[in-house]
Every structure is written in structure tokens, then in C-alpha cells.
Design an enzyme around this catalytic site. Structure first.
Site, mmCIF file in Angstrom:
data_model
loop_
_atom_site.group_PDB
_atom_site.id
_atom_site.type_symbol
_atom_site.label_atom_id
_atom_site.label_comp_id
_atom_site.label_asym_id
_atom_site.label_seq_id
_atom_site.Cartn_x
_atom_site.Cartn_y
_atom_site.Cartn_z
ATOM 1 N N SER A 179 -2.338 6.945 2.737
ATOM 2 C CA SER A 179 -2.301 8.206 1.999
ATOM 3 C C SER A 179 -3.812 8.854 2.027
ATOM 4 O O SER A 179 -4.679 8.140 2.268
ATOM 5 C CB SER A 179 -1.816 7.915 0.675
ATOM 6 N N TYR B 228 -2.483 3.797 -7.363
ATOM 7 C CA TYR B 228 -1.970 4.198 -6.098
ATOM 8 C C TYR B 228 -2.998 4.227 -4.974
ATOM 9 O O TYR B 228 -2.553 3.787 -3.915
ATOM 10 C CB TYR B 228 -1.225 5.556 -6.446
HETATM 11 N N1 LIG Z 1 5.292 12.484 -0.408
HETATM 12 C C1 LIG Z 1 3.962 12.549 -0.330
HETATM 13 O O1 LIG Z 1 3.235 13.244 -0.924
HETATM 14 C C2 LIG Z 1 3.072 11.228 0.286
HETATM 15 C C3 LIG Z 1 1.737 11.342 0.324
HETATM 16 C C4 LIG Z 1 1.148 10.224 0.873
HETATM 17 C C5 LIG Z 1 1.836 9.198 1.317
HETATM 18 N N2 LIG Z 1 3.032 9.088 0.918
HETATM 19 C C6 LIG Z 1 3.714 7.835 1.350
HETATM 20 O O2 LIG Z 1 4.886 8.046 1.896
HETATM 21 C C7 LIG Z 1 5.786 7.036 1.918
HETATM 22 C C8 LIG Z 1 6.974 7.633 1.585
HETATM 23 O O3 LIG Z 1 7.148 8.542 0.585
HETATM 24 P P1 LIG Z 1 8.024 9.684 0.242
HETATM 25 O O4 LIG Z 1 7.276 10.865 -0.403
HETATM 26 O O5 LIG Z 1 9.268 9.855 1.431
HETATM 27 O O6 LIG Z 1 8.779 9.064 -0.916
HETATM 28 P P2 LIG Z 1 10.444 9.112 -1.421
HETATM 29 O O7 LIG Z 1 10.589 8.475 -2.675
HETATM 30 O O8 LIG Z 1 10.977 9.911 -0.937
HETATM 31 O O9 LIG Z 1 11.273 7.829 -0.551
HETATM 32 C C9 LIG Z 1 10.643 6.395 -0.726
HETATM 33 C C10 LIG Z 1 11.775 5.437 -0.181
HETATM 34 O O10 LIG Z 1 11.586 4.109 -0.411
HETATM 35 C C11 LIG Z 1 12.566 3.254 -1.156
HETATM 36 N N3 LIG Z 1 12.043 2.436 -1.581
HETATM 37 C C12 LIG Z 1 11.299 2.279 -2.646
HETATM 38 N N4 LIG Z 1 10.943 0.872 -3.125
HETATM 39 C C13 LIG Z 1 11.302 0.333 -1.922
HETATM 40 C C14 LIG Z 1 11.360 -1.236 -1.966
HETATM 41 N N5 LIG Z 1 10.949 -2.045 -2.888
HETATM 42 N N6 LIG Z 1 12.153 -1.650 -0.973
HETATM 43 C C15 LIG Z 1 12.696 -0.796 0.001
HETATM 44 N N7 LIG Z 1 12.804 0.546 0.015
HETATM 45 C C16 LIG Z 1 12.048 0.997 -1.076
HETATM 46 C C17 LIG Z 1 13.153 4.310 -1.934
HETATM 47 O O11 LIG Z 1 14.437 3.937 -2.132
HETATM 48 C C18 LIG Z 1 13.177 5.675 -1.188
HETATM 49 O O12 LIG Z 1 14.400 5.645 -0.287
HETATM 50 C C19 LIG Z 1 5.470 6.063 0.733
HETATM 51 O O13 LIG Z 1 4.755 4.722 0.976
HETATM 52 C C20 LIG Z 1 4.233 7.105 0.104
HETATM 53 O O14 LIG Z 1 3.262 6.385 -0.707
HETATM 54 C C21 LIG Z 1 3.982 10.065 0.307
#
Ligand SMILES: NC(=O)c1ccc[n+]([C@@H]2O[C@H](COP(=O)([O-])OP(=O)(O)OC[C@H]3O[C@@H](n4cnc5c(N)ncnc54)[C@H](O)[C@@H]3O)[C@@H](O)[C@H]2O)c1
Length: 254
Positions: A142, A155
Site C-alpha cells: 500500500s 496498517y
Molecule cells: N482499498 C484500498 O484503498 C486499498 C489501498 C491499498 C491497499 N489495499 C490492499 O488491497 C487488498 C484488498 O483490499 P480491498 O480493498 O479489495 O478489500 P476488501 O475488503 O474489499 O476485500 C478483502 C477480501 O479479503 C478477504 N479476507 C480478509 N481476511 C482474510 C483472511 N484471513 N483469509 C482470506 N481472505 C481474507 C475478505 O473476505 C475480502 O473478500 C488488501 O491487502 C488491502 O490492504 C487496499
């Protein structure tokens, strides 16, 4: 583009947001994709979407923090498809807070999914990818690993660890033909954003403020992160090793 024909991929956290978009994109480019998520129903929904477009998937309920489940996930792909070429360690969770305001439970939750999950994903996938003759690991970091973001202390630490283990693993496995890279997204429009804004008095205003602070004036889309993941998964990125690919609408350029 069909850069991934014949490749076998795993995407963790594939049931929602960025993971869903990555799974769909890898499939569109020709890969068979194993969808791993704690939420099996959500992963199943994504599998149906992909099947409607003619893609092949495998759904495996997996908690990335459990070694046995991660080993079984990789084992299922080897049993089903005879090998593994691409591992996307995308699952992640967030907790808002500064160091003083974050509880130890929040610390354990965030660190476990991001750091242990990425570690276990690499622990079981890298030998399989090596045995397949080489391939690609894509970890989800991130911009919080790169610049100070308010109220995201733990985080940021978790995503910093993902970046560091990415670089270390890239060096450890480069001679085996396993490329390890990570992506640093900015603020991406996923259900995650809704969970953050729902905590504010005026969620719509909070959402507008989050968009306004992006230099390009909007959220990054999950599909834009998926495009980067597909590039890193493909042989086009053969010289990209241990890199942190920033897709953030300009946040870190400020
Ligand atoms: N959305 C953002 O702005 C953003 C920015 C930077 C990084 N990220 C990173 O991108 C990745 C995905 O984020 P997103 O926004 O799509 O989130 P999201 O919450 O939409 O999706 C995350 C998915 O991961 C699954 N999950 C959570 N814990 C788990 C576990 N222990 N085992 C298996 N699956 C699990 C959840 O069920 C969900 O389906 C994450 O690593 C997040 O840190 C997101």
C-alpha cells in the site's frame, strides 16, 4: 490481451474488491484462477462471473493466517491443474488508529492477515512455482508503506513489512526463476472504502473528501490495480524483480 494463457494462478481475498478484479483480469488474459477467501460465498459469486465469461476457476475457502489451509490451497491447485505459476497474496484487513489508540487485538488482526498471510502464501507457493519452471508472486502492499498516512499506524507497519519481505524474497528466489514484486495502491474504490466512511457522521462527505485528496481527483479503480497485477503475472515483466509498483493517482508524488 492474452498474456496468461496456460498459467495457473491463485488469488487470495478474491471474493471482493481488488482481489475480485485481479481474478477476473487474470482469467480474461487466459489463466486458470483459484479463488481463495474466508468468505466462500463471495468467492463463489466471483467464480460464477468468471464462468459466465468462459473462464475456469477453483474456489477454496481459505484463511490466509492458517498454515494448514494455505498448504491445502496450493495442494488443491497442484492436484487439479498439475502446477502453479502465479500467486497473488492480496487478502488484507485494516484498522484505523494511531499507535496510542490502536488496541493489541487490532494489531494482531492486521499484522496476522497481511504479514503472516503473505509469508505463508510465499512459503507454500514459491516451491510450487519453482517446480513449475518459474513464475510470479504478487504481494499487496500500500502507499501506507511509503508515506505517512494519518490514523493508520499499524496498517502502515503491516504494509511496510509486506514490502520488505517482497524485496527479501525477490533476492532469495531470483535465480530459481520466481519473480516476487508488490503493488502499492492508493485509495481504491472497494467495499473497504464503504467500511471506513460508514464510521463518519456524513459518509457521503467523507467519501467526497477522500476523493478530493487524490491528486487526480478520484479513487483508483480495482481494475487499474488488476491491470498492474496482470502485467506482473505475465512474462512481459520479466525484468521487474523486487519492485514496488505504485498505482496511486499521484499521492506519493506530492
Ligand atoms: N482499498 C484500498 O484503498 C486499498 C489501498 C491499498 C491497499 N489495499 C490492499 O488491497 C487488498 C484488498 O483490499 P480491498 O480493498 O479489495 O478489500 P476488501 O475488503 O474489499 O476485500 C478483502 C477480501 O479479503 C478477504 N479476507 C480478509 N481476511 C482474510 C483472511 N484471513 N483469509 C482470506 N481472505 C481474507 C475478505 O473476505 C475480502 O473478500 C488488501 O491487502 C488491502 O490492504 C487496499
Amino acid at each position: 490481451m492474452e498474456r496468461l494463457v496456460g498459467k495457473r494462478a491463485i488469488v487470495t481475498g478474491a471474493g471482493s474488491g481488488i482481489g475480485r478484479a485481479i481474478a477476473i483480469r487474470l482469467s480474461q488474459e487466459g489463466a486458470r484462477v483459484a479463488l481463495a477467501d474466508l468468505d466462500e460465498e463471495a468467492a463463489g459469486g466471483v467464480a460464477s462471473e468468471i464462468a459466465q465469461a468462459g473462464g475456469e476457476t477453483l474456489v477454496k475457502k481459505t484463511d490466509v493466517t492458517r498454515a494448514g489451509e494455505m498448504e491445502a490451497l496450493v495442494g488443491a491447485v497442484l492436484d487439479e491443474w498439475g502446477g502453479l505459476d502465479v500467486m497473488v497474496n492480496n487478502a488484507g484487513v485494516g484498522v484505523a488508529g494511531t499507535a496510542p489508540t490502536t488496541g493489541e487485538e487490532g494489531y494482531d488482526f492486521v499484522m496476522d492477515v497481511a504479514v503472516r498471510g503473505t509469508f505463508l502464501g510465499m512459503k507454500y507457493a514459491i516451491p510450487a512455482i519453482r517446480d513449475a519452471g518459474g513464475g510470479s508472486v504478487v504481494n499487496m502492499s500500500s502507499v501506507a508503506a511509503l508515506v505517512g498516512i494519518p490514523d493508520r499506524a499499524v496498517y502502515s507497519a503491516a504494509k511496510g513489512a509486506v514490502l520488505a519481505i517482497t524485496r527479501a524474497a525477490a533476492i532469495d528466489h531470483v535465480e530459481e526463476g520466481v519473480r516476487v514484486n508488490c503493488i502499492a495502491p492508493g485509495t481504491v474504490d472497494t467495499p473497504w472504502i464503504g467500511r471506513i466512511t460508514s464510521g463518519y457522521d456524513d459518509p457521503e462527505e467523507a467519501r467526497a473528501n477522500m476523493q478530493a485528496r487524490q491528486p487526480h481527483g478520484r479513487f483508483v479503480s480495482p481494475e487499474e490495480i488488476a491491470a498492474m497485477a496482470a502485467y506482473l503475472a505475465s512474462d512481459e515483466s520479466a525484468s521487474v524483480i523486487g519492485a514496488c509498483m505504485v498505482v496511486d493517482g499521484g499521492v506519493t508524488a506530492r
